[in-house]
Design an enzyme around this catalytic site. Structure first.
Site, mmCIF file in Angstrom:
data_model
loop_
_atom_site.group_PDB
_atom_site.id
_atom_site.type_symbol
_atom_site.label_atom_id
_atom_site.label_comp_id
_atom_site.label_asym_id
_atom_site.label_seq_id
_atom_site.Cartn_x
_atom_site.Cartn_y
_atom_site.Cartn_z
ATOM 1 N N ARG A 113 -4.917 85.121 4.887
ATOM 2 C CA ARG A 113 -3.730 85.509 4.119
ATOM 3 C C ARG A 113 -3.220 86.793 4.762
ATOM 4 O O ARG A 113 -3.881 87.835 4.700
ATOM 5 C CB ARG A 113 -4.097 85.726 2.650
ATOM 6 C CG ARG A 113 -2.933 86.080 1.732
ATOM 7 C CD ARG A 113 -3.445 86.202 0.301
ATOM 8 N NE ARG A 113 -2.439 86.662 -0.639
ATOM 9 C CZ ARG A 113 -1.613 85.876 -1.324
ATOM 10 N NH1 ARG A 113 -1.687 84.573 -1.168
ATOM 11 N NH2 ARG A 113 -0.737 86.379 -2.173
ATOM 12 N N HIS A 140 4.177 79.458 2.968
ATOM 13 C CA HIS A 140 3.062 79.354 2.027
ATOM 14 C C HIS A 140 2.752 77.863 1.823
ATOM 15 O O HIS A 140 2.981 77.304 0.750
ATOM 16 C CB HIS A 140 3.448 80.018 0.705
ATOM 17 C CG HIS A 140 2.293 80.395 -0.162
ATOM 18 N ND1 HIS A 140 0.990 80.028 0.116
ATOM 19 C CD2 HIS A 140 2.230 81.096 -1.336
ATOM 20 C CE1 HIS A 140 0.190 80.495 -0.826
ATOM 21 N NE2 HIS A 140 0.920 81.143 -1.713
ATOM 22 N N GLN A 143 0.690 76.411 -1.204
ATOM 23 C CA GLN A 143 1.445 76.395 -2.458
ATOM 24 C C GLN A 143 2.301 75.140 -2.554
ATOM 25 O O GLN A 143 2.403 74.518 -3.612
ATOM 26 C CB GLN A 143 2.332 77.636 -2.553
ATOM 27 C CG GLN A 143 3.146 77.713 -3.829
ATOM 28 C CD GLN A 143 2.268 77.839 -5.059
ATOM 29 O OE1 GLN A 143 1.425 78.715 -5.122
ATOM 30 N NE2 GLN A 143 2.456 76.949 -6.032
ATOM 31 N N ASP A 231 11.036 82.231 -7.434
ATOM 32 C CA ASP A 231 9.914 83.092 -7.041
ATOM 33 C C ASP A 231 10.378 84.530 -7.203
ATOM 34 O O ASP A 231 11.565 84.807 -7.410
ATOM 35 C CB ASP A 231 9.512 82.798 -5.593
ATOM 36 C CG ASP A 231 8.184 83.439 -5.201
ATOM 37 O OD1 ASP A 231 7.461 83.920 -6.093
ATOM 38 O OD2 ASP A 231 7.874 83.458 -3.992
ATOM 39 N N CYS A 273 5.589 79.970 -8.330
ATOM 40 C CA CYS A 273 4.265 80.022 -7.701
ATOM 41 C C CYS A 273 3.400 81.159 -8.226
ATOM 42 O O CYS A 273 2.194 81.172 -7.974
ATOM 43 C CB CYS A 273 4.397 80.097 -6.188
ATOM 44 S SG CYS A 273 4.995 81.677 -5.559
ATOM 45 N N ARG A 301 -3.394 74.457 -7.265
ATOM 46 C CA ARG A 301 -3.805 75.102 -6.016
ATOM 47 C C ARG A 301 -5.264 74.753 -5.722
ATOM 48 O O ARG A 301 -5.636 74.484 -4.570
ATOM 49 C CB ARG A 301 -3.630 76.624 -6.128
ATOM 50 C CG ARG A 301 -2.196 77.115 -6.083
ATOM 51 C CD ARG A 301 -1.592 77.006 -4.694
ATOM 52 N NE ARG A 301 -2.347 77.775 -3.719
ATOM 53 C CZ ARG A 301 -2.228 79.092 -3.519
ATOM 54 N NH1 ARG A 301 -1.369 79.791 -4.246
ATOM 55 N NH2 ARG A 301 -2.953 79.691 -2.606
#
Length: 316
Positions: A113, A140, A143, A231, A273, A301
């Site tokens: 990450r 991402h 996600q 988001d 998310c 997830r």
């Protein structure tokens, strides 16, 4: 009834990296999703990751990515090894290339990450084990696998459906563009012109036959959509646009609220998310309302990433 998994030959020993949705074809991504669905239903027997260690490197703080990967690895029988940037020599100047080579001797896969996509690209170039993108400044993908899984649990196959995005054209929006190409849904993006996703990505999507519609009008984007997604407005610690305009002022008209949601299909679902900044990009009324599947999305997830892990490690 549970079904055992079989090790799959990866051909020439090349590692199966999961870096971007655009790197893989639709059937491969669909296979991962089906593995994740099987895992969620308890249809994968035994501990397929027994004896395997997965290093998880966090240059950025995390709740969902850390917990979902760590729990998923353990539930599959593997051993997660959590590392922060402060705990390894990357912080002190060791190259990503050398880190990749060393970790490849110790562990069986790496999840990274990072705030800089070049780090994960270099890691994958030099690692001899699978590398999984846990988030970068431009994408991402884990996600999006969870998002597609969540949509299909609630509304059936996503192919041919309309998904609307309202807000910043950030890393999650960019992965939605890739997902539209690979899973064959229409994506409408409402965002200020200066915060639109990169032109080169949009050009790629067009070449791939994706149906991407750009607009500055959130109501037009949301009209009759089966899913509405947003988001947070501050992504990767970027407080302002290049022109110096405050993102909050620029994005206020794109808030996902009840008035905007009324333009969507009556059975539209709402996704985010997380983490959410309630009262900014989304209101409490919408996030906690009957159309919200935000927490199903967060749970998925865990399951979607199990499918990614099993595929990447050649176990299905």
């Amino acid at each position: 009834m549970s079904a055992a998994l079989k090790t799959v030959e990866t051909g020439g020993g090349a590692p199966r990296h999961f870096l971007e949705l655009m790197d893989l074809d639709g059937p491969t991504l669909r296979h991962m999703l089906e593995l994740g669905k099987r895992a969620k239903r308890g249809e994968i027997s035994g501990k397929p990751l027994a004896g395997k260690t997965v290093a998880m490197i966090f240059e950025l703080p995390s709740t969902r990515t850390r917990v979902s990967f760590e729990v998923g690895i353990r539930q599959l029988g593997g051993e997660p090894l959590v590392l922060t940037a402060k705990e390894i020599q990357l912080k002190r100047g060791e190259s990503v290339k050398d880190t990749a080579r060393v970790l490849s001797r110790y562990v069986d896969a790496i999840m990274l990450r990072t705030s800089d996509v070049s780090n994960i690209r270099e890691l994958a170039e030099h690692a001899t084990i699978p590398v999984i993108n846990g988030l970068t400044n431009i994408s991402h993908p884990c996600q999006l696998m969870a998002d597609v899984m969540t949509f299909e649990e609630h509304r059936g196959p996503i192919a041919g459906q309309v998904v609307a995005w309202t807000g910043d054209g950030n890393n999650v929006a960019q992965s939605f563009i890739q997902a539209a190409a690979r899973f064959d849904f229409t994506l409408r993006i409402a965002t200020p012109e200066m915060l639109r996703p990169p032109a080169e990505l949009l050009a790629w999507a067009k070449r791939e036959g994706a149906r991407i519609e750009l607009t500055g009008d959130p109501a037009a984007a949301v009209r009759d959509a089966r899913a509405v997604v947003t988001d947070c407005w501050i992504s990767m610690s970027d407080e302002k646009t290049a022109e110096g305009q405050n993102r909050h002022n620029l994005l206020a008209p794109y808030q996902l609220n009840s008035a905007l949601l009324r333009h969507a299909a009556p059975d539209a679902i709402v996704m985010h998310c997380l983490p959410a900044h309630r009262g900014e990009e989304i209101t409490d009324e919408v996030m906690d309302g009957p159309q919200s599947v935000v927490f199903d999305e967060a749970e998925n997830r865990l399951h979607a990433q199990k499918g990614i892990l099993l595929w990447a490690m050649g176990l299905a």
